[in-house]
Design an enzyme around this catalytic site. Structure first.
Site, PDB file in Angstrom:
ATOM      1  N   HIS A   1       0.885  -1.176   0.000  1.00  0.00           N
ATOM      2  CA  HIS A   1       0.000   0.000   0.000  1.00  0.00           C
ATOM      3  C   HIS A   1       0.921   1.224   0.000  1.00  0.00           C
ATOM      4  O   HIS A   1       2.017   1.176   0.566  1.00  0.00           O
ATOM      5  CB  HIS A   1      -0.810   0.130   1.289  1.00  0.00           C
ATOM      6  CG  HIS A   1      -1.726  -1.000   1.621  1.00  0.00           C
ATOM      7  ND1 HIS A   1      -1.289  -2.169   2.165  1.00  0.00           N
ATOM      8  CD2 HIS A   1      -3.076  -1.101   1.540  1.00  0.00           C
ATOM      9  CE1 HIS A   1      -2.334  -2.960   2.397  1.00  0.00           C
ATOM     10  NE2 HIS A   1      -3.428  -2.342   2.016  1.00  0.00           N
TER      11      HIS A   1
ATOM     12  N   ASP B   1       2.185   1.963   3.451  1.00  0.00           N
ATOM     13  CA  ASP B   1       3.104   1.010   4.097  1.00  0.00           C
ATOM     14  C   ASP B   1       4.527   1.542   4.036  1.00  0.00           C
ATOM     15  O   ASP B   1       5.367   1.205   4.863  1.00  0.00           O
ATOM     16  CB  ASP B   1       3.172  -0.341   3.346  1.00  0.00           C
ATOM     17  CG  ASP B   1       1.836  -1.044   3.235  1.00  0.00           C
ATOM     18  OD1 ASP B   1       0.922  -0.680   3.984  1.00  0.00           O
ATOM     19  OD2 ASP B   1       1.738  -1.948   2.382  1.00  0.00           O
TER      20      ASP B   1
END
Ligand code: XLS
Ligand code: NI
Ligand code: NI
Length: 451
Positions: A105, A108
């Site tokens: 993501h 992240d």
């Protein structure tokens, strides 16, 4: 790779040793990447990916307890230093584990700033480093995605938020995420709508929210086309959690949504084991539903636990389930032209040591490799093909062929059936010997995996 620091000390490249030579420890029992089975290398059937969020970010919290994870980059306190150190640790991890793909993501990778502009700047710095590593390591991105669920701004939804400012923010966030997908060469782009659902229908315009979601997906595809980012777009169903009810409930509901809003030409599905269970299905059911609709895109590999009612993202270890999933994949010819198995999975809170991340991936990779071996063995013997062909053979001739060809109608079928005595109808059915079938499947599992 940064050769100065080793983050995963004491761990060498994980090798295939075979189950005869391995009882425990670091090594693959069933995953032999270059071995050709069922016409393809195992690594090409499976296309394993490591999930950045679980592997490098997850602190192993649960709803009642703080994180227990011990990670080799814990000494970094500055968020950007930490983010950059994690990239070094991640690429060393991929190399030692022997995987070709990663998934992430946007959030992240790097910390958020106060504005999206600042956030993008942090993110770009980390992506620069990832792109550099890709050049030397050959690592590919199976998919990237956007986190539109963690931050409090998404509390009542992202693209389905009742607040237009939030929709606008999401569009801007996604725009950058697609640009990053293009830079890292993502093969797919995933949308999991963590907050796209409702807590209560009393205050929700369900149709309006779903229209907004559809509009958002169309805008995303249009922008991807505009910048020449040709990733396969994927929706990831999940029935509940974090919201009470999520719109992308399961494969069938999501397929209906895609068809209603004209998204089925450009989007496919990314299916996850634990999500299937939360929807009251098996993983196999979800994969079957998608593949028969021609919409199987990719797979998130994890398993749930019958005793726990939430998404626990356990590393897959259930050979019966992986066999069932890989049976569907073998029937499909591949997971999907660009699909892979992404370990959307994490160690239990009590397995907090760094090496547990390797053990987790090893059991997951071996379980799917084992499932693949069994599925290929069953396919090569034609065991289930023959069984199903026999079971439906009455449609090949006579009245069955008339039904198939469209020649039959209610009137001709009434004529055929109306005077048939009960004894003849019962004689038309046959025991399916389901217990024998299951015993044979067990035999394939035991026999294939002991060779
Ligand atoms: C959460 C989802 C998530 C997606 C990516 O349950 O599985 O991890 O795969 O956003
Ligand atoms: Ni999940
Ligand atoms: Ni997932």
């Amino acid at each position: 790779m940064d050769t100065k620091t080793s983050y995963w000390k004491g761990i060498d490249k994980i090798q295939y040793v075979g189950h005869q030579d391995k009882k425990s420890g670091l090594g693959f029992q069933y995953y032999n990447p270059e071995e050709v089975i069922g016409g393809k290398k195992m690594k090409d059937w499976l296309r394993f990916a490591v999930a950045y969020w679980h592997t490098f970010d997850q602190r192993l919290v649960d709803p009642f307890g703080d994180g227990t994870a011990q990670r080799p980059y814990d000494k970094y306190t500055d968020p950007m230093d930490l983010a950059l150190a994690k990239v070094d640790a991640a690429f060393e991890f991929y190399d030692k584990l022997g995987v070709d793909y990663l998934c992430f993501h946007d959030r992240d990778l790097a910390p958020e700033g106060d504005t999206l502009r600042e956030t993008n700047k942090n993110l770009d710095k980390v992506v620069d480093k990832i792109v550099e590593y890709q050049k030397t390591s050959g690592m590919k991105v199976l998919w990237n995605t956007s986190n539109m669920f963690t931050n409090p701004r998404f509390v009542e939804g992202a693209a389905t938020s009742p607040y237009a400012d939030i929709f606008a923010y999401c569009a801007a966030q996604l725009k950058h995420s697609l640009e990053i997908g293009k830079r890292v060469g993502s093969e797919n782009y995933v949308f999991w709508g963590g907050r796209e659902g409702y807590e209560s229908l009393w205050n929700t315009n369900m149709k309006e929210e779903q229209e907004h979601a559809a509009k958002f997906f169309h805008m995303a595809k249009d922008y991807a086309n505009e910048i020449g980012f040709d990733a396969q777009m994927l929706l990831e169903p999940k029935p509940k959690e974090p919201t009470t009810h999520q719109y992308d409930f399961d494969a069938a509901t999501t397929i209906a949504f895609m068809k209603e809003y004209g998204l089925d030409k450009d989007f496919k599905l990314n299916l996850e084991g634990n999500h299937a269970n939360l929807a009251g299905h098996t993983y196999q059911h979800e994969i079957r539903t998608a593949r028969e609709a021609g919409l199987l895109g990719s797979l998130d590999a994890n398993q749930g636990d019958k005793l726990i009612g939430w998404d626990i993202d356990e590393y897959p270890s259930n050979l019966y389930e992986t066999t069932a999933a890989m049976y569907e994949v073998v029937e499909n010819g591949s997971i999907g032209p660009r699909g892979g198995l992404n370990f959307d999975a994490k160690p239990r809170r009590s397995s907090f040591a760094p090496e547990d991340l390797f053990y987790g991936h090893i059991v997951g990779m071996d379980s799917f490799a084992a499932g693949l071996r069994v599925a290929v063995a069953m396919k090569e013997d034609g065991f289930l093909d023959k069984l199903k062909k026999d079971r439906y053979s009455s449609y090949e001739s006579g009245i069955g062929a008339d039904i198939e060809s469209g020649k039959a109608d209610f009137k001709s079928l009434e004529k055929y059936a109306i005077d048939k005595p009960q004894s003849e109808l019962i004689a038309a059915t046959h025991s399916d010997h389901l217990e024998e079938v299951k015993d044979t499947i067990n035999h394939y599992i035991i026999d294939t995996l002991s060779k």
